[in-house]
Design a protein around this motif. Structure first.
Motif, mmCIF file in Angstrom:
data_model
loop_
_atom_site.group_PDB
_atom_site.id
_atom_site.type_symbol
_atom_site.label_atom_id
_atom_site.label_comp_id
_atom_site.label_asym_id
_atom_site.label_seq_id
_atom_site.Cartn_x
_atom_site.Cartn_y
_atom_site.Cartn_z
ATOM 1 N N SER A 192 7.196 -21.550 -3.148
ATOM 2 C CA SER A 192 6.512 -20.282 -3.380
ATOM 3 C C SER A 192 6.036 -19.667 -2.068
ATOM 4 O O SER A 192 5.805 -20.364 -1.081
ATOM 5 N N ALA A 236 -3.227 -20.160 -7.268
ATOM 6 C CA ALA A 236 -2.953 -18.830 -6.721
ATOM 7 C C ALA A 236 -2.927 -17.778 -7.817
ATOM 8 O O ALA A 236 -2.963 -16.584 -7.543
ATOM 9 N N TYR A 244 -4.284 -17.689 -0.401
ATOM 10 C CA TYR A 244 -4.148 -17.208 -1.787
ATOM 11 C C TYR A 244 -4.716 -18.190 -2.804
ATOM 12 O O TYR A 244 -4.949 -17.823 -3.955
ATOM 13 N N TYR A 245 -4.916 -19.426 -2.390
ATOM 14 C CA TYR A 245 -5.449 -20.425 -3.315
ATOM 15 C C TYR A 245 -6.971 -20.401 -3.268
ATOM 16 O O TYR A 245 -7.611 -21.195 -2.606
ATOM 17 N N TRP A 252 3.193 -18.156 -1.556
ATOM 18 C CA TRP A 252 1.745 -18.168 -1.371
ATOM 19 C C TRP A 252 1.335 -19.078 -0.218
ATOM 20 O O TRP A 252 1.698 -20.257 -0.181
ATOM 21 N N TRP A 289 -9.502 -14.673 -5.575
ATOM 22 C CA TRP A 289 -8.171 -14.066 -5.692
ATOM 23 C C TRP A 289 -7.633 -14.216 -7.115
ATOM 24 O O TRP A 289 -7.104 -13.271 -7.705
#
Length: 358
Positions: free
Chosen positions: A184, A299, A190-191, A186, A195
């Motif tokens: 992915s 994410a 993003y984790y 991400w 978000w």
């Protein structure tokens, strides 16, 4: 005279066109960026980012003895870990949003290819097992999945294939890392909980409760047609089936949609049906509180950090953590124990506080 010159010009242009087509076809066949005819050329910087088009050729021509199958829940597995932990030469053939038919399409190629497949690691997303048995997430390029070379013109004279999968990698070579294909996009930032909640929208409440057996007919049919035949026809292959750990927001969808009992019944049916085979192991990860209750591990509402792909690979190697016990076995926990725990988590969780941002 003028007519003769015109004919020669047309013939010359036609000749150039035909020669160009032959050269393009030859280039595609030699490099074969979708591995339709042969395994990768040594040293060519293949770009592998097209699951629909590249998976069938990889299944047919790559060297492997085990396979990772599933949706985007499987894309962050690194096959090097399977080699390190279990001594397996593993290939990853994920399909984002995969339906059971997607798994069937690729398993047919895998088992028809002549590979000696020791293990298949199959991720199951319950929401996809309610669709039709012939339903795929996206339309597949049939010419790459069948044995009819006559329709390969769509491949060998494909402008996108030549420009993006041959010329672009040649101009900007980047060594192919097969261990991490389809990972992915991400990155670490993003984790995080903020978000995830920012991009999450709770569904509209459903007043009528879904019957517990609501999802079982479709699930049964999908197993009958798309999954179980491969398990039954390949008794020497071990199938490691696992249910991924979606975040607690997935279960908010379930609660708001008023189908908790139906979803738990679907998990139970899948686990019991598949675990009845001698060559199947089932792992249940949805009730991992240490994972699902912390949105910093995600994410979005379902896609978890790659460290949990590593964790699940370690569980497969360990053969106990997350294992659903077979009838008469003391190894692992029963599916009812896992589901009872899952139900307790969901019923006791304060979704309102989470979604209010307090």
């Amino acid at each position: 005279m003028k007519q003769s010159a015109f004919r020669k010009a047309v013939a010359g242009l036609l000749g150039i066109f035909i020669l160009g087509c032959i050269l393009a076809m030859t280039l595609v066949i030699i490099v074969d960026p979708f591995f339709h005819y042969h395994k990768p050329l040594k040293g060519f910087p293949y770009l592998i980012d097209n699951q629909l088009s590249q998976n069938p050729g990889m299944a047919e021509h790559m060297e492997y003895d085990s396979v990772i199958l599933g949706s985007s829940m499987t894309v962050n597995f690194q096959t090097d870990r399977f080699k390190e932990l279990m001594g397996l030469n593993t290939i990853k053939l994920s399909y984002s949003g995969a339906y059971p038919k997607d798994q069937s399409n690729i398993m047919k190629i895998i088992f028809d290819s002549g590979h000696e497949v020791k293990e298949v690691f199959l991720g199951i997303d319950v929401i996809t097992y309610m669709g039709g048995v012939d339903e795929t997430k996206y339309p597949i390029p049939e010419y790459l999945y069948d044995d009819n070379y006559l329709n390969d013109i769509e491949y060998v004279l494909n402008k996108d294939v030549i420009l993006n999968y041959i010329l672009r990698p040649m101009a900007d070579p980047d060594p192919t890392n097969l261990s991490n294909v389809y990972a992915s996009w991400w990155t670490e930032e993003y984790y995080n909980k903020e978000w995830v909640l920012h991009n999450y929208e709770s569904p509209q409440p459903v007043e009528e409760k879904a019957p517990a057996e609501e999802y079982l007919p479709g699930t049964r049919e999908n197993l009958d047609v798309n999954i179980c035949p491969y398990i039954e026809q390949n008794p020497d292959t071990k199938f490691v089936v696992f249910f991924p750990p979606y975040s607690i927001l997935f279960w908010n969808d379930v609660v708001v949609g008023n189908h908790l009992e139906a979803t738990l019944a679907q998990y139970r049916y899948l686990a019991e049906r598949l675990n009845a085979y001698d060559n199947v192991e089932v792992y249940f990860f949805p009730d991992r509180e240490d994972i699902i209750l912390d949105l910093n591990n995600y994410a979005d509402y379902s896609h978890y950090h790659p460290r949990y792909n590593r964790f699940m690979a370690e569980c497969f190697a360990d053969g106990s953590t997350g294992l659903v016990s077979k009838e008469g076995s003391k190894k692992g926990k029963t599916i009812d124990e896992y589901l009872s725990h899952m139900k307790t988590i969901v019923q006791n969780y304060d979704f309102e506080e989470l979604l209010s941002g307090e």
